[in-house]
Design a protein around this motif. Structure first.
Motif, PDB file in Angstrom:
ATOM      1  N   ASP A 103       0.814  -1.219   0.000  1.00 39.49           N
ATOM      2  CA  ASP A 103       0.000   0.000   0.000  1.00 39.49           C
ATOM      3  C   ASP A 103       0.846   1.266   0.000  1.00 39.49           C
ATOM      4  N   ASP A 104       1.982   1.233   0.677  1.00 42.18           N
ATOM      5  CA  ASP A 104       2.847   2.415   0.708  1.00 42.18           C
ATOM      6  C   ASP A 104       3.386   2.730  -0.680  1.00 42.18           C
ATOM      7  N   ALA A 105       3.794   1.695  -1.410  1.00 38.40           N
ATOM      8  CA  ALA A 105       4.304   1.901  -2.766  1.00 38.40           C
ATOM      9  C   ALA A 105       3.181   2.313  -3.718  1.00 38.40           C
ATOM     10  N   LEU A 106       2.001   1.713  -3.550  1.00 33.68           N
ATOM     11  CA  LEU A 106       0.873   2.069  -4.413  1.00 33.68           C
ATOM     12  C   LEU A 106       0.428   3.508  -4.209  1.00 33.68           C
ATOM     13  N   ALA A 107       0.662   4.039  -3.024  1.00 32.20           N
ATOM     14  CA  ALA A 107       0.270   5.423  -2.734  1.00 32.20           C
ATOM     15  C   ALA A 107       0.987   6.406  -3.655  1.00 32.20           C
ATOM     16  N   TYR A 108       2.161   6.034  -4.160  1.00 34.61           N
ATOM     17  CA  TYR A 108       2.878   6.905  -5.084  1.00 34.61           C
ATOM     18  C   TYR A 108       2.109   7.115  -6.387  1.00 34.61           C
ATOM     19  N   TYR A 109       1.195   6.212  -6.702  1.00 34.99           N
ATOM     20  CA  TYR A 109       0.481   6.269  -7.979  1.00 34.99           C
ATOM     21  C   TYR A 109      -0.987   6.634  -7.838  1.00 34.99           C
ATOM     22  N   ASP A 110      -1.410   7.033  -6.668  1.00 39.01           N
ATOM     23  CA  ASP A 110      -2.816   7.407  -6.466  1.00 39.01           C
ATOM     24  C   ASP A 110      -3.250   8.527  -7.409  1.00 39.01           C
ATOM     25  N   HIS A 111      -2.400   9.512  -7.617  1.00 38.18           N
ATOM     26  CA  HIS A 111      -2.766  10.663  -8.445  1.00 38.18           C
ATOM     27  C   HIS A 111      -2.851  10.321  -9.929  1.00 38.18           C
ATOM     28  N   LEU A 112      -2.301   9.180 -10.346  1.00 41.32           N
ATOM     29  CA  LEU A 112      -2.325   8.793 -11.756  1.00 41.32           C
ATOM     30  C   LEU A 112      -3.596   8.065 -12.151  1.00 41.32           C
ATOM     31  N   GLN A 113      -4.330   7.579 -11.194  1.00 34.31           N
ATOM     32  CA  GLN A 113      -5.592   6.870 -11.411  1.00 34.31           C
ATOM     33  C   GLN A 113      -5.437   5.705 -12.400  1.00 34.31           C
ATOM     34  N   LEU A 114      -4.392   4.907 -12.163  1.00 31.79           N
ATOM     35  CA  LEU A 114      -4.214   3.677 -12.940  1.00 31.79           C
ATOM     36  C   LEU A 114      -4.939   2.553 -12.225  1.00 31.79           C
ATOM     37  N   ASN A 115      -5.653   1.725 -12.980  1.00 35.20           N
ATOM     38  CA  ASN A 115      -6.338   0.586 -12.365  1.00 35.20           C
ATOM     39  C   ASN A 115      -5.355  -0.437 -11.824  1.00 35.20           C
ATOM     40  N   ASP A 116      -4.295  -0.702 -12.587  1.00 34.03           N
ATOM     41  CA  ASP A 116      -3.313  -1.709 -12.197  1.00 34.03           C
ATOM     42  C   ASP A 116      -1.915  -1.223 -12.582  1.00 34.03           C
ATOM     43  N   PRO A 117      -1.249  -0.510 -11.681  1.00 39.11           N
ATOM     44  CA  PRO A 117       0.097   0.001 -12.002  1.00 39.11           C
ATOM     45  C   PRO A 117       1.085  -1.113 -12.347  1.00 39.11           C
ATOM     46  N   THR A 118       0.969  -2.254 -11.706  1.00 39.40           N
ATOM     47  CA  THR A 118       1.878  -3.364 -11.991  1.00 39.40           C
ATOM     48  C   THR A 118       1.751  -3.807 -13.439  1.00 39.40           C
ATOM     49  N   LEU A 119       0.539  -3.985 -13.895  1.00 36.12           N
ATOM     50  CA  LEU A 119       0.308  -4.391 -15.277  1.00 36.12           C
ATOM     51  C   LEU A 119       0.800  -3.319 -16.248  1.00 36.12           C
ATOM     52  N   TYR A 120       0.554  -2.066 -15.922  1.00 35.08           N
ATOM     53  CA  TYR A 120       0.964  -0.962 -16.790  1.00 35.08           C
ATOM     54  C   TYR A 120       2.486  -0.933 -16.936  1.00 35.08           C
ATOM     55  N   VAL A 121       3.199  -1.015 -15.810  1.00 33.65           N
ATOM     56  CA  VAL A 121       4.662  -0.972 -15.844  1.00 33.65           C
ATOM     57  C   VAL A 121       5.212  -2.216 -16.532  1.00 33.65           C
ATOM     58  N   SER A 122       4.617  -3.375 -16.268  1.00 37.61           N
ATOM     59  CA  SER A 122       5.058  -4.616 -16.928  1.00 37.61           C
ATOM     60  C   SER A 122       4.890  -4.519 -18.437  1.00 37.61           C
ATOM     61  N   ASP A 123       3.762  -3.992 -18.875  1.00 32.29           N
ATOM     62  CA  ASP A 123       3.527  -3.828 -20.316  1.00 32.29           C
ATOM     63  C   ASP A 123       4.556  -2.885 -20.933  1.00 32.29           C
ATOM     64  N   LYS A 124       4.858  -1.799 -20.226  1.00 33.90           N
ATOM     65  CA  LYS A 124       5.859  -0.847 -20.738  1.00 33.90           C
ATOM     66  C   LYS A 124       7.233  -1.503 -20.838  1.00 33.90           C
ATOM     67  N   LEU A 125       7.570  -2.342 -19.851  1.00 29.91           N
ATOM     68  CA  LEU A 125       8.858  -3.031 -19.907  1.00 29.91           C
ATOM     69  C   LEU A 125       8.876  -4.048 -21.047  1.00 29.91           C
ATOM     70  N   LEU A 126       7.774  -4.744 -21.256  1.00 28.31           N
ATOM     71  CA  LEU A 126       7.711  -5.701 -22.363  1.00 28.31           C
ATOM     72  C   LEU A 126       7.787  -5.006 -23.721  1.00 28.31           C
ATOM     73  N   GLU A 127       7.346  -3.768 -23.782  1.00 29.38           N
ATOM     74  CA  GLU A 127       7.445  -3.014 -25.033  1.00 29.38           C
ATOM     75  C   GLU A 127       8.901  -2.825 -25.456  1.00 29.38           C
ATOM     76  N   THR A 128       9.836  -2.871 -24.497  1.00 31.43           N
ATOM     77  CA  THR A 128      11.248  -2.751 -24.869  1.00 31.43           C
ATOM     78  C   THR A 128      11.723  -3.964 -25.657  1.00 31.43           C
ATOM     79  N   ASN A 129      10.972  -5.066 -25.617  1.00 34.05           N
ATOM     80  CA  ASN A 129      11.296  -6.250 -26.422  1.00 34.05           C
ATOM     81  C   ASN A 129      11.033  -6.028 -27.908  1.00 34.05           C
ATOM     82  N   GLU A 130      10.227  -5.011 -28.224  1.00 33.83           N
ATOM     83  CA  GLU A 130       9.794  -4.813 -29.612  1.00 33.83           C
ATOM     84  C   GLU A 130      10.883  -4.256 -30.507  1.00 33.83           C
TER      85      GLU A 130
END
Length: 164
Positions: A68-95
């Motif tokens: 919860d402490d780490a997730l609090a850093y992303y409250d203002h971004l209103q992302l449903n799933d920050p983990t999925l978002y960051v994982s997808d961005k990292l996987l995009e580097t494979n392209e």
């Protein structure tokens, strides 16, 4: 004569009753032993489930989803799933053509690409990479910006010397 028929009938009925009693008693003992065996199996399964549950909780300890402490850093971004978002961005580097730019090795069998990702918290990612034969791991620092851009920088890496 009638008396003897009743006597033999009584003995015959007594033998049938004795047979039924012994047979039922043996059946009850067999069923009770099955119940005890099933109870022991059930207890072992419950113990296994408890151990697996504790293992899952241990594995979830270092994860962004349960921090919860780490997730609090992303409250203002209103992302449903920050983990999925960051994982997808990292996987995009494979392209990109060739090896993934975050992996400091050249693929030996083919290009090194990131396979599995574990977002540890709001700053670090652990990732697995492979070229199909050789594999390794990365520790990546990331920053999720207010414009939803993500910057990745390599902290450390390792390449296993044996293929799997």
């Amino acid at each position: 004569m009638k008396h003897k028929i009743y006597f033999y009938l009584l003995i015959f009925v007594s033998l049938i009753a004795l047979y039924q009693f012994v047979s039922t008693n043996n059946m009850v003992k067999a069923k009770n032993s099955q119940i005890v065996a099933q109870s022991e199996k059930l207890q072992k399964l419950e113990d296994s489930i408890q151990k697996l549950h504790l293992k899952v909780l241990d594995n979830q300890y270092f994860s962004l989803e349960n921090n919860d402490d780490a997730l609090a850093y992303y409250d203002h971004l209103q992302l449903n799933d920050p983990t999925l978002y960051v994982s997808d961005k990292l996987l995009e580097t494979n392209e990109s053509k060739g090896d993934n730019p975050l992996i400091p090795y050249e693929g030996m069998e083919s290009d090194f690409k990131i396979n599995k990702i574990k977002v540890l918290n709001h700053k670090w990612i652990l990732a697995d990479f492979s070229d199909g034969k050789y594999w390794g791991e990365l520790l990546v620092k990331y920053e999720l910006k207010d414009n939803l851009g993500v910057d990745f920088s390599l902290i450390d890496h390792l390449l296993y010397t044996r293929s799997h």
